[in-house]
Design an enzyme around this catalytic site. Structure first.
Site, short mmCIF file in Angstrom:
data_model
loop_
_atom_site.label_atom_id
_atom_site.label_comp_id
_atom_site.label_asym_id
_atom_site.label_seq_id
_atom_site.Cartn_x
_atom_site.Cartn_y
_atom_site.Cartn_z
N ASP A 173 5.50 8.21 5.67
CA ASP A 173 4.32 9.04 5.83
C ASP A 173 3.19 8.69 4.86
O ASP A 173 2.13 9.30 4.91
CB ASP A 173 4.67 10.52 5.72
CG ASP A 173 5.14 10.91 4.32
OD1 ASP A 173 5.33 10.03 3.48
OD2 ASP A 173 5.33 12.12 4.07
N TYR A 268 0.51 3.04 -3.48
CA TYR A 268 1.63 2.57 -4.30
C TYR A 268 1.38 1.20 -4.92
O TYR A 268 2.12 0.80 -5.83
CB TYR A 268 2.92 2.55 -3.47
CG TYR A 268 3.55 3.90 -3.29
CD1 TYR A 268 4.40 4.43 -4.26
CD2 TYR A 268 3.30 4.68 -2.17
CE1 TYR A 268 4.99 5.67 -4.11
CE2 TYR A 268 3.86 5.93 -2.01
CZ TYR A 268 4.71 6.42 -2.98
OH TYR A 268 5.28 7.66 -2.83
#
Length: 454
Positions: A173, A268
């Site tokens: 997600d 990330y």
């Protein structure tokens, strides 16, 4: 294809995400009709705390859906049409070790990136394969596993190698959460966005963001240069990702794009491109795992206890993109909707200059027979090189798991961009072997003192 209503099993039923996923299912019952929901977890005690909350959510919307709670895989999966997998092998106590052990060595401590992600992968590959075997043995022959279990890229690669015929669709997600933020910045619902994206899970880039056929990425670049990937008022962020650590993560897209402005990065990538700064701002004694245990987990467990005692369920869980996305994907699989979603698939030329069998994250049309990836073409040399290094680290980790190879595990840790030297890699790996004795396959050294170990 099978006809509704469906039998759905949730593997990892004791997760704090389970009530939110079930609420997402309940508000979409017209789109995804259900005959039964089954919770399955090897930790029956934890699941028994969550289950009454889940049942309350179901009964608020339907009196007809059968609800089953079990630790028996045969009960959980017999005849099931869909399995949502959200396993956390070792639970949060091992996530805490994944984060704190690298930090003791001055290396990024994170759940899915760096050594923490590799450790988590070594714990999760074989249990995920076992789940695939349960589903093949007991479930409907056309059943789909929709997998949220992290680290998604490593788990996907392990399943590809060990159970290549399994009907598993691996999703994450995080890109969808990024799209939610883009939509908030642009003033449109995320479903109005059509994006191009290439990479590996938690390691990729958006190259186009279309709204009604117009690429709005230039507008996002200008906004990100001021605020990161957040609205000017960060409080408008999805509550699931509004903790200070998450706000910082969304802000960190700005320095990445200040240096590499062409594409919009997955958040990330901060762990790989600016690890020194990340480590400087991480508390080695209180990591994200502690935040979650003291926050979301404690809040939900307290609400479950209050509901048990009073019959009143406080507002203790959030329904956001995590639950909405898995339901979107399941609907497209169930009814052959061919909706376009970002998912993790075998490359097969989608990214022209990555290996054919790499597990990549790209847009795909989701059909009843699985994903049909959209071709993203060849990616620039800089991005290709980063991707190849990360891919090699992940693939070596999978080989270490399958072969029980200490050397390949060490190579995987050494290649990871968050780890500065082989000495760091070895020290972290050796500490993690000790911490994971109850979870990892045994890793054997093939060489010692210049001699092959027999």
């Amino acid at each position: 294809m099978f006809k509704p209503p469906f039998i759905l099993s949730i593997a990892g039923g004791g997760s704090t995400y389970t009530p939110g996923i079930v609420k997402s299912l309940m508000v979409r019952l017209a789109d995804f009709p259900l005959a039964e929901i089954r919770l399955y977890d090897i930790d029956g005690e934890r699941q028994s705390i969550i289950a009454p909350v889940v049942e309350k959510v179901i009964r608020d919307h339907s009196q007809n859906i059968k609800f089953t709670v079990t630790t028996d895989p045969e009960v959980a999966f017999s005849g099931a049409h869909f399995v949502f997998a959200q396993m956390r092998v070792g639970q949060y106590k091992m996530r805490e070790q994944d984060e704190k052990i690298p930090l003791r060595h001055g290396v990024v401590g994170q759940e899915t990136c760096g050594p923490g992600g590799l450790a988590y992968g070594l714990r999760t590959i074989l249990p995920m394969v076992e789940l695939c075997d349960f589903v093949e043995r007991y479930a409907h022959q056309k059943a789909w596993i929709v997998n949220y279990s992290n680290p998604a890229a490593i788990v996907a690669e392990g399943v590809r190698r060990l159970r290549p015929k399994a009907r598993v669709l691996n999703i994450c997600d995080m890109p969808v959460a990024a799209m939610r933020n883009m939509g908030a910045i642009l003033g449109v619902d995320r479903h109005k966005l059509e994006v191009d994206y290439f990479g590996l899970n938690h390691f990729g880039w958006f190259t186009r963001v279309l709204v009604d056929g117009e690429d709005r990425l230039p507008e996002l670049r200008r906004h990100i240069a001021k605020f990161g990937l957040l609205t000017e008022d960060a409080a408008q962020t999805d509550p699931q990702h509004s903790d200070p650590s998450w706000v910082k993560t969304w802000r960190n897209i700005k320095p990445i794009m200040d240096n590499f402005p062409e594409y919009l990065p997955n958040p990330y990538l901060q762990y790989y491109l600016m690890p020194n700064e990340i480590v400087e701002h991480q508390n080695p004694d209180y990591t994200r795992a502690n935040e979650v245990m003291d926050g979301r987990e404690k809040k939900l467990f307290a609400a479950a206890e209050e509901y048990k005692n009073t019959g009143i369920l406080p507002d203790a869980f959030h329904v956001g993109v995590h639950g909405a996305f898995i339901v979107d994907v399941a609907c497209s699989l169930a009814f052959d909707l061919r909706q376009r979603h970002l998912v993790i698939v075998e490359n097969k030329g989608a990214i022209a200059n990555l290996p054919y069998d790499a597990m990549v994250e790209v847009p795909a049309y989701i059909t009843s027979e699985g994903p049909e990836p959209v071709r993203m073409g060849a990616v620039p040399l800089f991005h290709q090189t980063l991707l190849m290094q990360q891919l090699a680290s992940e693939q070596l980790l999978v080989e270490a798991t399958i072969e029980g190879s200490y050397e390949k595990a060490l190579q995987a840790f050494t290649l990871n961009r968050t780890v500065p030297t082989m000495q760091h890699a070895k020290a972290i790996l050796d500490d993690m072997i000790e911490a994971n004795r109850d979870y990892w396959p045994q890793l054997q050294q093939a060489w010692k003192d210049g001699e092959a170990v027999k």
